[in-house]
Design an enzyme around this catalytic site. Structure first.
Site, short mmCIF file in Angstrom:
data_model
loop_
_atom_site.label_atom_id
_atom_site.label_comp_id
_atom_site.label_asym_id
_atom_site.label_seq_id
_atom_site.Cartn_x
_atom_site.Cartn_y
_atom_site.Cartn_z
CB THR A 163 -0.92 -0.04 1.23
OG1 THR A 163 -1.90 -1.07 1.00
CG2 THR A 163 -1.65 1.27 1.45
CG HIS B 285 -5.90 -8.30 0.79
ND1 HIS B 285 -5.52 -9.08 1.86
CD2 HIS B 285 -5.37 -7.06 1.03
CE1 HIS B 285 -4.82 -8.34 2.72
NE2 HIS B 285 -4.71 -7.11 2.23
CG ASN C 262 -2.66 -8.35 6.35
OD1 ASN C 262 -2.18 -9.26 7.03
ND2 ASN C 262 -2.00 -7.79 5.34
CE1 TYR D 182 -7.60 -3.56 5.82
CE2 TYR D 182 -5.97 -5.15 5.07
CZ TYR D 182 -6.28 -3.90 5.60
OH TYR D 182 -5.29 -3.02 5.92
CG ASN E 176 -6.21 -3.93 9.93
OD1 ASN E 176 -6.05 -2.77 10.34
ND2 ASN E 176 -5.74 -4.34 8.78
N GLY F 114 8.51 -7.46 0.70
CA GLY F 114 7.70 -6.24 0.70
C GLY F 114 8.56 -5.01 0.83
NE ARG F 115 8.65 -4.06 6.41
CZ ARG F 115 8.60 -4.45 7.67
NH1 ARG F 115 8.53 -3.55 8.63
NH2 ARG F 115 8.63 -5.72 7.98
#
Ligand code: 8OZ
Length: 364
Positions: free
Chosen positions: A29, A179, A182, A184, A239, A320-321
């Site tokens: 994101t 997805h 996480n 959602y 979350n 990712g990062r």
């Protein structure tokens, strides 16, 4: 390449695609879409092009509808202008011989009234607020209290997934990733901490899996199973999600996805972006329950990734990062070159700074 990196650079088959290496770019994101219509940034084609040496790119999480949006400036994939902007991204990646899947996203209760159609409440399986924050145009804010979906509304959300999947196809993506991680919407239905429904979508594990599998089946009307992946985060508390028995939940889900021949299962091992050992979980049992490819993610170093592929604990590893601050991550892993640290201040929102201006190693 240094000799011991060879496992990472063996070709791999994902669905019907043969990919040149085992390195995936995880969905990230970045909050650079253009309002009011959440169209991907004009810089996105360059951003993804710079990273196209990854065997597989997975797009940033992309809302399937306005209701599916939970953070400011995340892109959508449900309107013509969004499809046109995504087409520029897929063209750029394909010019570099890369492959890119789009990640289909509905945030459910992780949203804010300022992002919802007509300022309404975010939707969720049950009217239980998550103890977490989102970010909106004015900064961090508590998520808004959700309302429970009526049984009769669920088919419309499933249809939104099918519409978005078709938009992704028109935009030239090679496939889609659902997805399911996480905390959602799909995860909220799956877990007994957030799903207290008494209709066919709550209660038993079979019922809690119903929404996820209806989404998968709707996407499979648009895409062949060879081009559909699914992401989970079985032990992540992200979350405010919780589950009394993640192992049973996700082993059963993996078996249901096997029946549908999905191309891959993408697994955030541990707390998303955090500790890998937050809770005990048998990832090998999960992998055995799934017949397609297993993409491992979360905190992998080069050595860990090489070992995971070599020892057959994963078919690909998603970074990712590291991909934010190392556009040439694939080459750096090949050469065992040092990795650049990213600047967290530019992770979410802004323009080119911290997005398309990280240098390649040779230039550094
Ligand atoms: C970071 C910030 C906002 C959203 C996820 C889509 O965790 C996200 C996300 C990550 O899956």
């Amino acid at each position: 390449m240094t000799e011991d990196a060879a496992p990472l650079f063996a070709p791999v088959t994902i669905g019907d695609l043969t990919l040149p290496n085992r390195i995936a770019m995880a969905p990230l994101t970045r909050n650079r879409a253009i309002e009011p219509n959440t169209v991907p940034s004009p810089l996105a084609p360059l951003y993804y092009r710079q990273r196209a040496a990854a065997g597989l790119l997975i797009s940033e999480a992309t809302q399937i509808s306005q209701q599916g949006q939970g953070y400011v400036w995340t892109p959508g994939v449900f309107s013509d202008p969004q499809v046109e902007a995504w087409r520029k991204v897929t063209d750029a990646v394909h010019e570099e011989q890369g492959h890119i899947f789009l990640q289909l996203w509905h945030v459910g209760r992780i949203s804010h009234v300022s992002l919802q159609p007509e300022g309404g409440a975010p939707v969720a399986p049950s009217a239980i607020p998550a103890k977490t924050k989102t970010f909106i145009a004015s900064g961090f804010a508590d998520v808004s209290a959700p309302r429970a979906l009526e049984t009769g509304e669920i088919a419309g959300i499933v249809a939104d997934y099918a519409h978005a999947a078709a938009c992704a196809r028109r935009a030239g993506f090679d496939g889609v990733e659902i997805h399911g991680a996480n905390g959602y919407l799909i995860d909220q239905f799956l877990r007994d901490g957030s799903n207290k429904r008494t209709d066919a979508y709550g209660g038993s594990l079979e019922n809690r899996m119903r929404f996820a599998l209806e989404v998968v089946d709707a996407v499979l009307k648009v895409w062949p199973a060879t081009r559909v992946g699914y992401r989970i985060a079985p032990t992540s508390p992200a979350n405010d999600i919780s589950d009394s028995n993640p192992q049973a939940t996700f082993n059963a889900l993996a078996e249901a996805l096997t029946q549908r021949n999905l191309a891959y299962l993408h697994v955030v091992e541990g707390a998303t972006g955090g500790a890998r050992d937050v809770a005990p979980f048998d990832y090998l049992a999960l992998k055995r329950a799934f017949s397609g490819a297993y993409i491992a993610n979360n905190g992998y170093t080069r050595d860990m990734a090489i070992a995971a592929i070599r020892d057959n604990r994963a078919d690909m590893v998603a970074f990712g990062r590291a991909f934010i601050s190392n556009p040439d991550l694939v080459e750096r892993l090949r050469l065992d070159a040092p990795l650049a640290e990213g600047d967290r201040k530019t992770y979410y929102g802004g323009g080119a700074e911290g997005y398309t201006d990280y240098p390649e190693w040779k230039a550094a």
